[in-house]
Scaffold this motif. Sequence first.
Motif, PDB file in Angstrom:
ATOM      1  N   GLN A 224     -74.830  20.886 -24.663  1.00  0.00           N
ATOM      2  CA  GLN A 224     -75.463  21.049 -25.969  1.00  0.00           C
ATOM      3  C   GLN A 224     -74.759  20.204 -27.019  1.00  0.00           C
ATOM      4  OE1 GLN A 224     -76.583  25.302 -26.981  1.00  0.00           O
ATOM      5  NE2 GLN A 224     -75.034  25.610 -25.408  1.00  0.00           N
ATOM      6  N   ARG A 225     -75.507  19.820 -28.037  1.00  0.00           N
ATOM      7  CA  ARG A 225     -74.900  19.219 -29.221  1.00  0.00           C
ATOM      8  C   ARG A 225     -74.539  20.400 -30.121  1.00  0.00           C
ATOM      9  NH1 ARG A 225     -77.586  16.037 -33.994  1.00  0.00           N
ATOM     10  NH2 ARG A 225     -79.444  17.004 -33.160  1.00  0.00           N
ATOM     11  N   ILE A 226     -73.328  20.391 -30.648  1.00  0.00           N
ATOM     12  CA  ILE A 226     -72.865  21.539 -31.443  1.00  0.00           C
ATOM     13  C   ILE A 226     -72.497  21.091 -32.842  1.00  0.00           C
ATOM     14  CG2 ILE A 226     -71.087  23.338 -31.642  1.00  0.00           C
ATOM     15  CD1 ILE A 226     -71.000  23.425 -28.587  1.00  0.00           C
ATOM     16  N   VAL A 227     -72.954  21.877 -33.825  1.00  0.00           N
ATOM     17  CA  VAL A 227     -72.597  21.671 -35.226  1.00  0.00           C
ATOM     18  C   VAL A 227     -71.873  22.937 -35.673  1.00  0.00           C
ATOM     19  CG1 VAL A 227     -73.428  21.214 -37.569  1.00  0.00           C
ATOM     20  CG2 VAL A 227     -74.669  20.257 -35.596  1.00  0.00           C
ATOM     21  N   LEU A 228     -70.613  22.789 -36.032  1.00  0.00           N
ATOM     22  CA  LEU A 228     -69.773  23.905 -36.471  1.00  0.00           C
ATOM     23  C   LEU A 228     -69.610  23.811 -37.979  1.00  0.00           C
ATOM     24  CD1 LEU A 228     -67.772  26.262 -35.943  1.00  0.00           C
ATOM     25  CD2 LEU A 228     -66.044  24.520 -35.433  1.00  0.00           C
ATOM     26  N   VAL A 229     -70.023  24.860 -38.703  1.00  0.00           N
ATOM     27  CA  VAL A 229     -70.036  24.813 -40.160  1.00  0.00           C
ATOM     28  C   VAL A 229     -69.042  25.828 -40.732  1.00  0.00           C
ATOM     29  CG1 VAL A 229     -71.473  24.973 -42.236  1.00  0.00           C
ATOM     30  CG2 VAL A 229     -72.490  24.204 -40.071  1.00  0.00           C
ATOM     31  N   PHE A 230     -68.113  25.313 -41.547  1.00  0.00           N
ATOM     32  CA  PHE A 230     -67.178  26.165 -42.295  1.00  0.00           C
ATOM     33  C   PHE A 230     -67.536  26.038 -43.765  1.00  0.00           C
ATOM     34  CE2 PHE A 230     -64.515  25.020 -38.570  1.00  0.00           C
ATOM     35  CZ  PHE A 230     -64.232  26.293 -38.110  1.00  0.00           C
ATOM     36  N   ASP A 231     -67.670  27.173 -44.442  1.00  0.00           N
ATOM     37  CA  ASP A 231     -68.007  27.039 -45.855  1.00  0.00           C
ATOM     38  C   ASP A 231     -66.769  27.013 -46.737  1.00  0.00           C
ATOM     39  OD1 ASP A 231     -67.363  29.774 -46.117  1.00  0.00           O
ATOM     40  OD2 ASP A 231     -69.451  30.371 -46.078  1.00  0.00           O
ATOM     41  N   ALA A 232     -66.931  26.304 -47.836  1.00  0.00           N
ATOM     42  CA  ALA A 232     -65.843  26.163 -48.808  1.00  0.00           C
ATOM     43  C   ALA A 232     -66.343  26.572 -50.196  1.00  0.00           C
ATOM     44  CB  ALA A 232     -65.347  24.723 -48.827  1.00  0.00           C
TER      45      ALA A 232
END
Length: 180
Positions: A51-59
């Motif tokens: 899979q292509r993975i997008v990991l999002v951390f918010d700031a």
Amino acid sequence: MKRRSGPERVLIVDGYNVLNARRQLEGASALSDARDALIARLQDYAGFSGQRIVLVFDAWQGDRQTRSEEEHGGVRVVFTRKGETADHYIERLCDGFADDIEARRMEVRVATSDALEQTIILGRGATRLSSRELLLEMQQVRAHGVSRAQTAPKRSTVADRIPAEVVERMRSMVREGSKD
């Protein structure tokens, strides 16, 4: 170029949401260490799952004025800018994929335990996965992949699939033919 069969698979991960679930299961650790460990585990998972993975951390409460994106071996890591939540970024990303999802060129799953976010992304055509479900799936995929990698594939020849008497007849034909 190798042609992909089936739709492209994308997993979008709400980073801090998954980290909170993981910390509850495994105990607390420094936030930066926990982020790095999650990135490493997702890289591993991306390799095993394809899979292509997008990991999002918010700031959104931090002081980061611009969004930043980094590639880490199959995982795109996004740090949102101040005032931008991971949820809003994920929703916009799903909106951008909507045509491909509808045309079945793409399967998008979002890993978050936020109930409101799950409802919103379902409305955009993506499917949801709770943070705990993702952690369990990652563990199972890795265990399965490691066990497959440890058992070296047996060398297979045509002779392995032909009955022994047929192989012997063929060998005798070759021997007789070489005598001429």
